[in-house]
Write an enzyme that holds these catalytic residues in place. Structure first.
Site, mmCIF file in Angstrom:
data_model
loop_
_atom_site.group_PDB
_atom_site.id
_atom_site.type_symbol
_atom_site.label_atom_id
_atom_site.label_comp_id
_atom_site.label_asym_id
_atom_site.label_seq_id
_atom_site.Cartn_x
_atom_site.Cartn_y
_atom_site.Cartn_z
ATOM 1 N N TYR A 71 34.861 54.094 43.759
ATOM 2 C CA TYR A 71 33.516 53.840 42.492
ATOM 3 C C TYR A 71 33.294 54.217 41.687
ATOM 4 O O TYR A 71 33.038 53.632 40.441
ATOM 5 C CB TYR A 71 31.841 53.801 43.516
ATOM 6 C CG TYR A 71 32.765 52.129 44.391
ATOM 7 C CD1 TYR A 71 31.796 50.789 43.290
ATOM 8 C CD2 TYR A 71 32.798 52.327 45.812
ATOM 9 C CE1 TYR A 71 31.779 50.006 44.308
ATOM 10 C CE2 TYR A 71 32.542 50.599 46.263
ATOM 11 C CZ TYR A 71 32.166 50.079 45.821
ATOM 12 O OH TYR A 71 32.271 48.481 46.319
ATOM 13 N N GLN A 105 28.151 37.694 39.667
ATOM 14 C CA GLN A 105 28.772 38.150 40.843
ATOM 15 C C GLN A 105 29.052 39.667 40.649
ATOM 16 O O GLN A 105 29.213 40.553 41.233
ATOM 17 C CB GLN A 105 30.059 37.364 41.425
ATOM 18 C CG GLN A 105 29.136 36.137 42.423
ATOM 19 C CD GLN A 105 30.806 35.080 42.644
ATOM 20 O OE1 GLN A 105 31.400 35.607 43.709
ATOM 21 N NE2 GLN A 105 30.945 34.049 41.832
ATOM 22 N N VAL A 107 29.981 43.370 39.232
ATOM 23 C CA VAL A 107 28.731 44.326 39.344
ATOM 24 C C VAL A 107 28.838 45.551 38.522
ATOM 25 O O VAL A 107 28.441 46.537 37.875
ATOM 26 C CB VAL A 107 28.852 45.143 40.887
ATOM 27 C CG1 VAL A 107 28.158 44.709 42.070
ATOM 28 C CG2 VAL A 107 30.618 45.416 40.711
ATOM 29 N N ASP A 108 29.978 45.011 37.282
ATOM 30 C CA ASP A 108 29.970 46.043 36.042
ATOM 31 C C ASP A 108 29.295 46.406 34.925
ATOM 32 O O ASP A 108 29.029 47.037 33.712
ATOM 33 C CB ASP A 108 31.379 45.571 35.124
ATOM 34 C CG ASP A 108 30.968 44.092 34.746
ATOM 35 O OD1 ASP A 108 30.313 43.635 34.862
ATOM 36 O OD2 ASP A 108 32.082 43.111 34.894
ATOM 37 N N HIS A 123 25.118 40.294 43.229
ATOM 38 C CA HIS A 123 26.095 41.147 44.167
ATOM 39 C C HIS A 123 25.206 43.011 43.551
ATOM 40 O O HIS A 123 26.113 44.086 43.667
ATOM 41 C CB HIS A 123 27.165 41.365 43.507
ATOM 42 C CG HIS A 123 27.699 40.152 44.157
ATOM 43 N ND1 HIS A 123 28.939 39.855 44.003
ATOM 44 C CD2 HIS A 123 26.670 39.397 45.274
ATOM 45 C CE1 HIS A 123 29.164 38.122 45.438
ATOM 46 N NE2 HIS A 123 27.808 38.257 45.840
ATOM 47 N N CYS A 131 20.576 55.393 49.396
ATOM 48 C CA CYS A 131 21.125 55.834 50.492
ATOM 49 C C CYS A 131 21.412 55.245 51.346
ATOM 50 O O CYS A 131 20.665 54.168 51.278
ATOM 51 C CB CYS A 131 19.236 56.375 50.785
ATOM 52 S SG CYS A 131 19.937 57.345 52.562
ATOM 53 N N CYS A 160 15.872 62.158 52.719
ATOM 54 C CA CYS A 160 16.360 61.861 54.351
ATOM 55 C C CYS A 160 18.084 63.014 54.821
ATOM 56 O O CYS A 160 18.557 63.373 56.017
ATOM 57 C CB CYS A 160 16.534 60.982 55.181
ATOM 58 S SG CYS A 160 17.757 60.195 55.178
ATOM 59 N N GLU A 225 41.951 28.410 36.071
ATOM 60 C CA GLU A 225 43.028 27.824 36.630
ATOM 61 C C GLU A 225 42.042 26.805 37.396
ATOM 62 O O GLU A 225 40.878 26.943 37.725
ATOM 63 C CB GLU A 225 43.058 28.789 38.020
ATOM 64 C CG GLU A 225 44.471 29.382 36.734
ATOM 65 C CD GLU A 225 45.027 30.723 37.885
ATOM 66 O OE1 GLU A 225 44.755 30.759 39.634
ATOM 67 O OE2 GLU A 225 45.863 31.257 38.006
HETATM 68 P P1 NAD Z 1 37.739 36.524 42.378
HETATM 69 O O1 NAD Z 1 38.682 37.584 42.482
HETATM 70 O O2 NAD Z 1 37.528 35.107 43.601
HETATM 71 O O3 NAD Z 1 38.321 34.899 41.523
HETATM 72 C C1 NAD Z 1 38.329 35.355 39.768
HETATM 73 C C2 NAD Z 1 38.711 34.171 38.976
HETATM 74 O O4 NAD Z 1 38.414 34.771 37.784
HETATM 75 C C3 NAD Z 1 39.602 33.127 39.957
HETATM 76 O O5 NAD Z 1 39.229 32.095 39.638
HETATM 77 C C4 NAD Z 1 41.043 32.868 38.043
HETATM 78 O O6 NAD Z 1 41.478 31.858 37.679
HETATM 79 C C5 NAD Z 1 39.619 33.054 36.721
HETATM 80 N N1 NAD Z 1 39.800 33.632 36.084
HETATM 81 C C6 NAD Z 1 41.167 34.648 35.424
HETATM 82 N N2 NAD Z 1 40.934 34.883 34.664
HETATM 83 C C7 NAD Z 1 40.257 34.166 34.092
HETATM 84 C C8 NAD Z 1 39.628 34.038 32.296
HETATM 85 N N3 NAD Z 1 40.398 35.457 31.457
HETATM 86 N N4 NAD Z 1 38.874 33.496 31.701
HETATM 87 C C9 NAD Z 1 38.023 32.618 32.905
HETATM 88 N N5 NAD Z 1 38.458 33.211 34.478
HETATM 89 C C10 NAD Z 1 39.284 33.522 35.051
HETATM 90 O O7 NAD Z 1 36.711 36.850 41.725
HETATM 91 P P2 NAD Z 1 34.749 36.040 42.026
HETATM 92 O O8 NAD Z 1 34.355 34.510 42.272
HETATM 93 O O9 NAD Z 1 33.874 36.934 41.173
HETATM 94 O O10 NAD Z 1 35.147 37.062 43.412
HETATM 95 C C11 NAD Z 1 35.278 37.949 43.466
HETATM 96 C C12 NAD Z 1 33.737 39.173 44.330
HETATM 97 O O11 NAD Z 1 34.649 39.891 43.896
HETATM 98 C C13 NAD Z 1 32.301 38.838 43.536
HETATM 99 O O12 NAD Z 1 31.618 39.204 44.629
HETATM 100 C C14 NAD Z 1 32.564 39.980 43.186
HETATM 101 O O13 NAD Z 1 31.085 41.167 43.154
HETATM 102 C C15 NAD Z 1 33.486 41.361 42.763
HETATM 103 N N6 NAD Z 1 34.118 41.872 41.928
HETATM 104 C C16 NAD Z 1 33.270 42.131 40.539
HETATM 105 C C17 NAD Z 1 33.932 42.968 39.795
HETATM 106 C C18 NAD Z 1 33.406 42.968 38.800
HETATM 107 O O14 NAD Z 1 32.068 43.124 38.829
HETATM 108 N N7 NAD Z 1 33.351 42.653 37.174
HETATM 109 C C19 NAD Z 1 34.905 42.680 39.328
HETATM 110 C C20 NAD Z 1 36.092 42.540 40.258
HETATM 111 C C21 NAD Z 1 35.394 41.805 41.712
HETATM 112 ZN ZN ZN Z 2 17.582 58.763 52.891
#
Ligand code: NAD
Ligand code: ZN
Length: 254
Positions: A71, A105, A107-108, A123, A131, A160, A225
């Site tokens: 992380y 979704q 977390v960035d 998320h 903790c 804790c 896609e």
């Molecule tokens: P995923 O990895 O399942 O899907 C990513 C999607 O983005 C794909 O369908 C892909 O075709 C599309 N994609 C790729 N390049 C793109 C672009 N330039 N513009 C638009 N779309 C594009 O991601 P998800 O559905 O978010 O699920 C993954 C899980 O992982 C989530 O729960 C998330 O919390 C976590 N995650 C977060 C981060 C982050 O915070 N940046 C990074 C990785 C994973």
């Molecule tokens: Zn604690």
């Protein structure tokens, strides 16, 4: 089937007639800011690890330093990244409609950094911590993260003594209740939902476009896609968020 340009124009038209808009974003939204999606191979220090095996409480309890260090590395990637033009376009949209909510979704924290004012982080976020046992919250300034290269032990909780973990939703965990309630509410009451950069495979987030569609909203998908959701959307814009979003918002402003 529409061309990409026709889809962009149709999306702009839908936004022009909308009062309440939701942008539901996933990892693909951050791709052009240089943050890898989960389904891409990891690079650098972590190339040999499967993210699905690191992003669990079980993995953290087994090897807290390994998960905490991963992380720290991700946080460094994010700190070095900048929100791209698609983020700015969503902020511009706030001035064109009466309510604009981002449900992410990711977390960035890039939507917040771009200046979005109404963001629901389904998320959690990499810059918040709790903790692992008593769930006491900690802000990032209490939690040293290094430069993303060294192995790091998580600091102990001052309440804790258990380890401090990132406040993100790991595989197998429930969504934060307040975020889920707020997200379900805005999804059910929006006129337009833009679904951006998500594979629509991770539940419960993948229910959001179904909830909005069932309530009569126009669903626009932006993704280079086709996904499992594509057959059910009203307008599919096949392309990258950083290119397509500025085009849509510019056309909606015209
Ligand atoms: P995923 O990895 O399942 O899907 C990513 C999607 O983005 C794909 O369908 C892909 O075709 C599309 N994609 C790729 N390049 C793109 C672009 N330039 N513009 C638009 N779309 C594009 O991601 P998800 O559905 O978010 O699920 C993954 C899980 O992982 C989530 O729960 C998330 O919390 C976590 N995650 C977060 C981060 C982050 O915070 N940046 C990074 C990785 C994973
Ligand atoms: Zn604690």
């Amino acid at each position: 089937m529409r061309t990409v340009d026709e889809s962009v124009q149709a999306a702009a038209e839908a936004l022009r007639g909308a009062q309440r808009v939701v942008a539901a974003t996933g990892a693909g939204m951050s791709r052009e800011s240089g943050i890898p999606t989960f389904r891409e191979a990891q690079t650098g220090l972590w190339a040999q690890f499967d993210p699905e095996a690191l992003a669990t409480e079980h993995a953290f309890r087994q090897d807290p330093a390994r998960v905490f260090s991963w992380y720290a590395w991700r946080r460094k990637l994010v700190a070095d990244a900048k929100p791209h033009a698609g983020y700015t376009a969503l902020v511009t949209l706030e001035s064109l409609v009466s309510q604009m909510t981002v449900i992410t979704q990711n977390v960035d924290g890039l939507h917040r950094r771009a200046g979005a004012t109404d963001v629901i982080e389904l998320h959690g976020a990499l810059d918040r911590f709790i903790c692992v046992d008593c769930r006491h919250p900690f802000l990032s300034d209490c939690v040293p993260m290094g430069d993303g290269t060294a192995s790091l032990e998580p600091p102990p909780c001052e309440q804790c003594g258990a380890a401090i973990r990132p406040a993100v939703v790991w595989f197998g965990e429930a969504l934060p209740e307040a975020a889920q309630t707020a997200a379900w509410h805005v999804a059910a009451s929006c006129d337009v939902m833009m679904v951006i950069g998500t594979s629509s495979l991770v539940y419960p987030a993948a229910y959001l476009p179904r909830i909005a569609g069932d309530a009569g909203a126009t669903i626009i998908e932006i993704n280079p896609e086709a996904t499992d959701l594509t057959p059910a959307v009203d307008i599919a814009c096949l392309g990258a968020a950083g290119t397509i979003l500025p085009q849509i918002i510019e056309a909606a402003e015209a």
